[in-house]
Design an enzyme around this catalytic site. Structure first.
Site, PDB file in Angstrom:
ATOM      1  N   LYS A   1      -7.143   1.258  -3.324  1.00  0.00           N
ATOM      2  CA  LYS A   1      -6.710   0.625  -2.071  1.00  0.00           C
ATOM      3  C   LYS A   1      -6.768   1.622  -0.908  1.00  0.00           C
ATOM      4  CE  LYS A   1      -4.758  -1.971   0.989  1.00  0.00           C
ATOM      5  NZ  LYS A   1      -5.584  -2.891   1.748  1.00  0.00           N
TER       6      LYS A   1
ATOM      7  N   THR B   1       0.876  -1.175   0.000  1.00  0.00           N
ATOM      8  CA  THR B   1       0.000   0.000   0.000  1.00  0.00           C
ATOM      9  C   THR B   1       0.911   1.221   0.000  1.00  0.00           C
ATOM     10  OG1 THR B   1      -1.574  -1.253   1.321  1.00  0.00           O
ATOM     11  CG2 THR B   1      -1.919   1.122   1.186  1.00  0.00           C
TER      12      THR B   1
HETATM   13  P1  NAP Z   1       5.372  -5.987   7.972  1.00  0.00           P
HETATM   14  O1  NAP Z   1       5.050  -7.327   8.526  1.00  0.00           O
HETATM   15  O2  NAP Z   1       5.662  -4.866   8.890  1.00  0.00           O
HETATM   16  O3  NAP Z   1       6.590  -6.163   6.938  1.00  0.00           O
HETATM   17  C1  NAP Z   1       7.189  -5.054   6.354  1.00  0.00           C
HETATM   18  C2  NAP Z   1       8.203  -5.493   5.327  1.00  0.00           C
HETATM   19  O4  NAP Z   1       8.810  -4.322   4.756  1.00  0.00           O
HETATM   20  C3  NAP Z   1       9.347  -6.339   5.908  1.00  0.00           C
HETATM   21  O5  NAP Z   1       9.760  -7.272   4.946  1.00  0.00           O
HETATM   22  C4  NAP Z   1      10.415  -5.279   6.147  1.00  0.00           C
HETATM   23  O6  NAP Z   1      11.738  -5.801   6.192  1.00  0.00           O
HETATM   24  C5  NAP Z   1      10.235  -4.436   4.902  1.00  0.00           C
HETATM   25  N1  NAP Z   1      10.857  -3.111   5.047  1.00  0.00           N
HETATM   26  C6  NAP Z   1      10.543  -2.128   5.931  1.00  0.00           C
HETATM   27  N2  NAP Z   1      11.350  -1.053   5.757  1.00  0.00           N
HETATM   28  C7  NAP Z   1      12.193  -1.379   4.751  1.00  0.00           C
HETATM   29  C8  NAP Z   1      13.239  -0.672   4.090  1.00  0.00           C
HETATM   30  N3  NAP Z   1      13.592   0.584   4.422  1.00  0.00           N
HETATM   31  N4  NAP Z   1      13.881  -1.301   3.075  1.00  0.00           N
HETATM   32  C9  NAP Z   1      13.535  -2.554   2.708  1.00  0.00           C
HETATM   33  N5  NAP Z   1      12.548  -3.274   3.287  1.00  0.00           N
HETATM   34  C10 NAP Z   1      11.876  -2.683   4.294  1.00  0.00           C
HETATM   35  O7  NAP Z   1       4.195  -5.437   7.030  1.00  0.00           O
HETATM   36  P2  NAP Z   1       3.022  -6.257   6.304  1.00  0.00           P
HETATM   37  O8  NAP Z   1       1.873  -6.358   7.242  1.00  0.00           O
HETATM   38  O9  NAP Z   1       3.573  -7.463   5.648  1.00  0.00           O
HETATM   39  O10 NAP Z   1       2.608  -5.170   5.183  1.00  0.00           O
HETATM   40  C11 NAP Z   1       3.315  -5.025   3.964  1.00  0.00           C
HETATM   41  C12 NAP Z   1       2.511  -4.106   3.040  1.00  0.00           C
HETATM   42  O11 NAP Z   1       1.214  -4.680   2.824  1.00  0.00           O
HETATM   43  C13 NAP Z   1       2.261  -2.704   3.619  1.00  0.00           C
HETATM   44  O12 NAP Z   1       2.302  -1.754   2.595  1.00  0.00           O
HETATM   45  C14 NAP Z   1       0.851  -2.820   4.178  1.00  0.00           C
HETATM   46  O13 NAP Z   1       0.216  -1.555   4.239  1.00  0.00           O
HETATM   47  C15 NAP Z   1       0.204  -3.758   3.167  1.00  0.00           C
HETATM   48  N6  NAP Z   1      -0.948  -4.543   3.663  1.00  0.00           N
HETATM   49  C16 NAP Z   1      -0.914  -5.142   4.890  1.00  0.00           C
HETATM   50  C17 NAP Z   1      -2.031  -5.867   5.331  1.00  0.00           C
HETATM   51  C18 NAP Z   1      -2.051  -6.513   6.694  1.00  0.00           C
HETATM   52  O14 NAP Z   1      -3.156  -6.822   7.177  1.00  0.00           O
HETATM   53  N7  NAP Z   1      -0.931  -6.746   7.345  1.00  0.00           N
HETATM   54  C19 NAP Z   1      -3.143  -6.024   4.489  1.00  0.00           C
HETATM   55  C20 NAP Z   1      -3.113  -5.433   3.224  1.00  0.00           C
HETATM   56  C21 NAP Z   1      -2.013  -4.696   2.809  1.00  0.00           C
HETATM   57  P3  NAP Z   1      12.376  -6.320   7.590  1.00  0.00           P
HETATM   58  O15 NAP Z   1      11.883  -7.718   7.753  1.00  0.00           O
HETATM   59  O16 NAP Z   1      13.828  -6.206   7.380  1.00  0.00           O
HETATM   60  O17 NAP Z   1      11.853  -5.393   8.674  1.00  0.00           O
END
Ligand code: NAP
Length: 290
Positions: free
Chosen positions: A169, A93
Site C-alpha cells: 500500500k 494505511t
Molecule cells: P478521515 O476522513 O480523516 O477519517 C479519519 C478517522 O480516524 C475518523 O474516524 C477519525 O475520528 C479517526 N481518528 C483520528 N484520530 C483518532 C484517534 N486519535 N483515535 C481514534 N480515532 C481517530 O480519513 P479517511 O480519508 O477516512 O482515511 C482513513 C484511512 O484510510 C487513512 O489511513 C487513510 O490513509 C486511508 N485511505 C484513505 C483514502 C482516501 O482517499 N481518503 C484512500 C485509501 C486509504 P473523528 O471522526 O473523531 O475525527
C-alpha cells in the site's frame, strides 16, 4: 456475520454502510460519536468503546494513522481489552512497524490479525469498488471473504505476514504521488507554451496513459478541484513519511520521494490542512511562475 467497525471518516463510513447493506450485523464506533448516527439509522448498533465493537467474529479498523490505531487497539477500552476474540482486520494505511507490532501483540493474546489496506477514494468506497491488498493467516482471510466482497471489486492476497500488505500500500501511494508530480510538471510545461491542460490530458489519457490514476487525478488537476479533499494533504504527508521510514529501515534510496514530500509540505504551509494531496500541482505551477 457479526462485525465491529471502528473509524467512520470519509472512507470508514462508506465501507461500514456497505457492510450493513450486505446484511451483516454491524456495530460501529467512532471517536466523535455523532458520526455513528447515519449508520445507526441504517441499522447498525453503536458501541461505547472499540472493545465493545470487538465481540463478534471480526473487528475492522479504518482510522487516520498509526497514533489513532494505537489508541483504538492499546488505549483504554481498546480492542485488546475486549472480552471476545474477534479477529482484527486493519484497513488503514499504517506503518510496516505498527503492523508487525500488532501481529505480535494479537498473536500473544490469541487474537487473529490481518492487514487489508485499500486503494480507491471515498466515491469508490461508497460504490463498493475498492481494491483490497490483503495479507494475513489463511483462516483469518477466509473469514473476511464475504466482508471484502461487500466493500471491494477485487482482493489481492499477498502473504501470510500481514505487514506485506502495508508495504504494498505504501509503495502504491508513493507511485500515485509520483504520477501526480510528473503530470503536474508536464502540464505546467505545456501551459507555458500555450497548450491547455485539458488538451494535454486528452492526448495522454487517449494514448498510452489511459490508466485510472491519470484519468482521475488528471481531471482534478485540469479543473483545480482540490477542495473538498477526497484524500487530504496531511494524510498524504503521513503516507510519504511512512514510506521514508520503511525505505530508511531497508536502506532503499528513493530520490523522487524527497521531491513529492517537499511539495506536500509547501502545499500545507501555503494552503492549510483541508486540501487534497493532488494540490502539489499548485506548488509545481507556482515554482514555474504561473
Ligand atoms: P478521515 O476522513 O480523516 O477519517 C479519519 C478517522 O480516524 C475518523 O474516524 C477519525 O475520528 C479517526 N481518528 C483520528 N484520530 C483518532 C484517534 N486519535 N483515535 C481514534 N480515532 C481517530 O480519513 P479517511 O480519508 O477516512 O482515511 C482513513 C484511512 O484510510 C487513512 O489511513 C487513510 O490513509 C486511508 N485511505 C484513505 C483514502 C482516501 O482517499 N481518503 C484512500 C485509501 C486509504 P473523528 O471522526 O473523531 O475525527
Amino acid at each position: 456475520m457479526k462485525i465491529g467497525f471502528a473509524g467512520l471518516g470519509s472512507m470508514g463510513s462508506a465501507m461500514a454502510g456497505n457492510l450493513i447493506r450486505a446484511g451483516h450485523e454491524v456495530t460501529v464506533w467512532n471517536r466523535s460519536p455523532d458520526k455513528c448516527a447515519p449508520l445507526v439509522a441504517a441499522g447498525a448498533k453503536q458501541a461505547k468503546t472499540p472493545a465493545d465493537a470487538a465481540n463478534g467474529e471480526l473487528v475492522m479498523t479504518m482510522v487516520a494513522n498509526d497514533a489513532a490505531l494505537e489508541e483504538v487497539v492499546f488505549g483504554t477500552g481498546g480492542i485488546l481489552a475486549a472480552t471476545g476474540k474477534a479477529a482484527h482486520i486493519s484497513m488503514s494505511t499504517i506503518s510496516v512497524e505498527l503492523s508487525e507490532r500488532l501481529t505480535q501483540t494479537h498473536g500473544e493474546a490469541g487474537r487473529g490479525y490481518a492487514s487489508a489496506p485499500v486503494f480507491g477514494r471515498p466515491p469508490a468506497a461508497e460504490a463498493g469498488k475498492l481494491f483490497i491488498a490483503a495479507a494475513g493467516p489463511a483462516d483469518v482471510l477466509a473469514l473476511c471473504e464475504p466482508v471484502f466482497a461487500a466493500m471491494g471489486q477485487r482482493v489481492f492476497t499477498l502473504a501470510e505476514k500481514p505487514s506485506a500488505a502495508n508495504v504494498v500500500k505504501l509503495g502504491g501511494n508513493f507511485m500515485i504521488m509520483a504520477a501526480i508530480e510528473a503530470m503536474a510538471e508536464a502540464m505546467t510545461l505545456c501551459q507555458k507554451y500555450g497548450v491547455e491542460k485539458a488538451s494535454f490530458l486528452e492526448v495522454l489519457t487517449g494514448t498510452i496513459f489511459n490508466a485510472p490514476v491519470y484519468q482521475v487525478y488528471g481531471d482534478i488537476l485540469v479543473n483545480e478541484r482540490f477542495r473538498p479533499a477526497g484524500f487530504t494533504a496531511p494524510l498524504g504527508l503521513k503516507d510519504m513519511t511512512l514510506v521514508a521510514s520503511a525505505a530508511s529501515s531497508a536502506r532503499v534510496p528513493m530520490p523522487i520521494l524527497g521531491i513529492v514530500r517537499d511539495h506536500l509540505l509547501e502545499t500545507l504551509a501555503q494552503e492549510g490542512d483541508d486540501i487534497d494531496w493532488s494540490a502539489i500541482a499548485g506548488a509545481v505551477s507556482r515554482n514555474a511562475g504561473l
